[in-house]
Motif scaffolding. Structure first.
Motif, PDB file in Angstrom:
ATOM      1  N   ASP A  15      37.908 -25.046  26.651  1.00 43.43           N
ATOM      2  CA  ASP A  15      37.098 -24.797  27.842  1.00 43.43           C
ATOM      3  C   ASP A  15      36.181 -23.600  27.634  1.00 43.43           C
ATOM      4  O   ASP A  15      35.001 -23.647  27.993  1.00 43.43           O
ATOM      5  N   ILE A  16      36.720 -22.540  27.066  1.00 41.96           N
ATOM      6  CA  ILE A  16      35.921 -21.338  26.809  1.00 41.96           C
ATOM      7  C   ILE A  16      34.819 -21.638  25.809  1.00 41.96           C
ATOM      8  O   ILE A  16      33.666 -21.241  25.999  1.00 41.96           O
ATOM      9  N   LEU A  17      35.159 -22.368  24.758  1.00 43.77           N
ATOM     10  CA  LEU A  17      34.158 -22.720  23.744  1.00 43.77           C
ATOM     11  C   LEU A  17      33.033 -23.543  24.365  1.00 43.77           C
ATOM     12  O   LEU A  17      31.856 -23.276  24.127  1.00 43.77           O
ATOM     13  N   LYS A  21      29.167 -22.476  24.518  1.00 40.38           N
ATOM     14  CA  LYS A  21      28.150 -23.337  23.891  1.00 40.38           C
ATOM     15  C   LYS A  21      27.042 -23.647  24.891  1.00 40.38           C
ATOM     16  O   LYS A  21      25.855 -23.611  24.538  1.00 40.38           O
ATOM     17  N   GLY A  22      27.431 -23.938  26.120  1.00 38.09           N
ATOM     18  CA  GLY A  22      26.432 -24.201  27.157  1.00 38.09           C
ATOM     19  C   GLY A  22      25.549 -22.993  27.410  1.00 38.09           C
ATOM     20  O   GLY A  22      24.323 -23.118  27.540  1.00 38.09           O
ATOM     21  N   GLU A  23      26.161 -21.820  27.455  1.00 39.33           N
ATOM     22  CA  GLU A  23      25.396 -20.589  27.663  1.00 39.33           C
ATOM     23  C   GLU A  23      24.468 -20.305  26.486  1.00 39.33           C
ATOM     24  O   GLU A  23      23.325 -19.872  26.671  1.00 39.33           O
ATOM     25  N   ARG A  29      17.102 -22.216  24.794  1.00 38.32           N
ATOM     26  CA  ARG A  29      16.013 -22.948  25.455  1.00 38.32           C
ATOM     27  C   ARG A  29      15.156 -22.024  26.321  1.00 38.32           C
ATOM     28  O   ARG A  29      13.988 -22.323  26.560  1.00 38.32           O
ATOM     29  N   SER A  30      15.745 -20.943  26.782  1.00 40.41           N
ATOM     30  CA  SER A  30      15.018 -19.971  27.609  1.00 40.41           C
ATOM     31  C   SER A  30      14.293 -18.938  26.757  1.00 40.41           C
ATOM     32  O   SER A  30      13.563 -18.105  27.297  1.00 40.41           O
TER      33      SER A  30
END
Length: 72
Positions: A15-17, A21-23, A29-30
């Motif tokens: 879950d943490i990974l 990864k999403g962050e 992308r930002s």
């Protein structure tokens, strides 16, 4: 007291990974160096606390590559 489920630590690490990864993808992308620094720092902290495996940390390390290297 309810006994802990088998593999709960592994589940938490996944879950943490996935969160990191999403962050990291969002930061990429930002084009936000600040967000990449924050994500790398979170990964370091999670690794030190044992909440992230070494392979998981290396994956985030690769995704945030460059922000933690000294300028040449």
């Amino acid at each position: 007291m309810i006994p802990p489920r088998e593999g709960k630590g592994e589940e938490m690490a996944k879950d943490i990974l996935e969160q990191l990864k999403g962050e990291a993808l969002y930061a990429q992308r930002s084009f936000s160096r600040e967000l990449l620094y924050q994500t790398y720092g979170k990964a370091q902290m999670a690794r030190q606390l044992g909440a992230l495996t070494r392979p998981g940390f290396m994956e985030i390390n690769h995704m945030t590559e460059g922000v933690h290297k000294a300028p040449e």
